[in-house]
Design an enzyme around this catalytic site. Sequence first.
Site, PDB file in Angstrom:
ATOM      1  CG  ASP A 133      34.708  15.407  -6.242  1.00  0.00           C
ATOM      2  OD1 ASP A 133      35.498  16.013  -6.982  1.00  0.00           O
ATOM      3  OD2 ASP A 133      33.494  15.284  -6.494  1.00  0.00           O
TER       4      ASP A 133
ATOM      5  CE1 TYR B 166      31.330  10.084 -16.118  1.00  0.00           C
ATOM      6  CE2 TYR B 166      30.230  12.125 -15.486  1.00  0.00           C
ATOM      7  CZ  TYR B 166      31.361  11.336 -15.526  1.00  0.00           C
ATOM      8  OH  TYR B 166      32.507  11.811 -14.960  1.00  0.00           O
TER       9      TYR B 166
ATOM     10  CB  CYS C 251      41.998  20.942 -11.938  1.00  0.00           C
ATOM     11  SG  CYS C 251      41.379  21.554 -13.519  1.00  0.00           S
TER      12      CYS C 251
ATOM     13  CG  HIS D 107      34.296  20.610  -6.810  1.00  0.00           C
ATOM     14  ND1 HIS D 107      34.632  20.984  -8.092  1.00  0.00           N
ATOM     15  CD2 HIS D 107      34.373  19.261  -6.799  1.00  0.00           C
ATOM     16  CE1 HIS D 107      34.902  19.906  -8.820  1.00  0.00           C
ATOM     17  NE2 HIS D 107      34.759  18.847  -8.057  1.00  0.00           N
TER      18      HIS D 107
ATOM     19  NE  ARG E 222      30.837  17.351 -13.488  1.00  0.00           N
ATOM     20  CZ  ARG E 222      31.169  18.532 -13.984  1.00  0.00           C
ATOM     21  NH1 ARG E 222      30.239  19.403 -14.351  1.00  0.00           N
ATOM     22  NH2 ARG E 222      32.432  18.873 -14.102  1.00  0.00           N
TER      23      ARG E 222
ATOM     24  CB  SER F 256      35.792  18.673 -13.088  1.00  0.00           C
ATOM     25  OG  SER F 256      34.657  19.019 -12.331  1.00  0.00           O
TER      26      SER F 256
ATOM     27  NE  ARG G 161      35.691  11.154 -13.784  1.00  0.00           N
ATOM     28  CZ  ARG G 161      35.989  12.239 -13.070  1.00  0.00           C
ATOM     29  NH1 ARG G 161      36.166  12.155 -11.764  1.00  0.00           N
ATOM     30  NH2 ARG G 161      36.105  13.410 -13.655  1.00  0.00           N
TER      31      ARG G 161
ATOM     32  CE  LYS H  48      31.586  16.978  -7.960  1.00  0.00           C
ATOM     33  NZ  LYS H  48      32.327  16.381  -9.017  1.00  0.00           N
TER      34      LYS H  48
END
Length: 586
Positions: free
Chosen positions: A284, A204, A257, A233, A76, A255, A374, A213
Amino acid sequence: MSNHDATASNLDALNQWVLEVAQLTHPDRIQWCDGSDAENDALIAQMLADGTLIKLNEQTHPDSYLHRSHPDDVARVEHLTFVCTKDRDDAGPNNHWMAPDAARQQMKSLFDGCMKGRTLYVVPYCMGPIDSPLSRCGVEITDSPYVVANMRIMTRMGAAALARIEREGSFVKGLHSTGELDPDRRFIMHFPEDLEIQSFGSGYGGNALLGKKCHALRIASHQARQEGWLAEHMLILGIENPQGETHYIAAAFPSACGKTNLAMLIPPEGYRKDGWKITTIGDDICWMRPGADGRLYAINPEAGFFGVAPGTSEKSNPNALASIQQNTIFTNVAVTDDNQPWWEGLDTRVPVTDWKGKPFDAASKQPAAHPNSRFTVSAKECPSYSPHAEDAQGVPISAIVFGGRRASLVPLVFEARDWTHGVLVGAAMGSETTAAATGAVGVMRRDPMAMKPFCGYNFADYFSHWLSFDKAGAKLPKIFHVNWFRKGDGGDFLWPGFGDNMRVLEWMLKRVDGKAGSVETPIGHLPKAEDINLDGVELTAEAREKLFGYDRAGWTAEFEHIGEYLQEYGERMPERLVDERKRITR
Ligand code: GTP
Ligand code: SPV
Ligand code: MN
């Protein structure tokens, strides 16, 4: 008016918009996506033919593919992400802002003619179970077949979503083009007041899969504020205890974590023997709203996982690993000599090709997989996916957890005294930055409720909105804070994490039921080491002290910093929160 007329007019706005976009972008052709297998097969075949996808080992990873992004397009881009509200203060100091007219003008020149030689895909999608009143629809127009294939996994995409849009009439408009993938011509623009997104120049994940998002957090948080709900989130998991009762927990970590890992946790053996079980609702994003009984009910608006590959292993997250054995798109991972996907932390094999497609040189010290590589996979592939994940009314939340990546100061877990204190705990969150966004890694920043990059409006208003849930008749969840990432003086993590995080979850549930001990400190209720089941966990004296201790001097300095941060929001910051901080530091 006849039914037919009503229906026709409900899709008129969509048809008109598609036409306008086509006139601006000049695609060679337009394809309306129905989400069918045949459509997906054709897209995959086309991407294999032009090199967008590489087929992985069919024996070990059936129907799975590797995508290598442009090397400058791997995460991002927060510095290029804007919230374009009429009034700058409505976006707040937490967002980059541009005036809507200026942003539209700039985006128009980027989109002008950008789809020449390309196909314009119209992708109707639904965020949330297709029959849930909590769900919301959108349409993404994109020129990227990779985006279409990912949206098909991550959302309820295609005919059913279009039918819902036809019934409801309203939808979020998302326009996306990969452009030339030039970082200097890349912008992610949000127009929350018009329920609109425009994204140019990146392929991406969070920049390009607009349902995620952009819609489900930035636009949805704005809608949620107006309509009295929360778009967060957060992962959502279910904990089944030996008595067969299930409690649901929602947890916000920034993110990279630990959300996916906690959502798919497998309890340590002793717990499993006793009958404890974790089920996954989402990893998420969480949308939640008060139900008739005053509790908060949550759905996962997504249908798949766009998970961090590095660190995923049989030991750390067996459920994730089982999920990605087939039907998976991998992005920017390395490959082994027999064409299997590989990343750091998976196992001891040495890959032959790095994420850029170059021969891997183990001596180079560079990782073989990109740190933000990912996997994209349907939630249905996950062994722990909850049978209640598709429940239209959502699941009731018993506890909310905030957490960050903090090498120092912050203990393993503490509990907020009440809702107001809990909102402050969320607002005061700090975390060290990760590879999920471009820029420096490991820099501590304030990331309130893990929403710093994702809240579509002024954080001061967001905290007020959170506080507003505390009203007569509300049965609000308890709020906790965790830190799996505390390090010792030697630089190693002090807490084993992963499956052992179950021990902390158990303490939380006991606190919810009023059955576990704690000590009161200015930051909230901390467990004593003996309040948490540590059977089979070996902790050094340093670990015990740092995981369960309260560092008065350190927290005094921390609260200074928190105070300075909250002041950036000026008069708009709710007094209740400012007072709460004062109360703690008194
Ligand atoms: P986003 O998808 O970016 O929102 O990330 P996420 O919050 O879902 O993070 P994820 O679960 O993918 O974890 C990110 C990284 O942290 C991975 O490399 C994990 O292996 C690592 N990690 C997750 N949980 C723990 C933990 O309990 N302890 C430690 N030490 N590392 C963890
Ligand atoms: C995150 O960065 O928080 C992610 C990945 O979950 S992305 O979809 O890129 O936002
Ligand atoms: Mn995330």
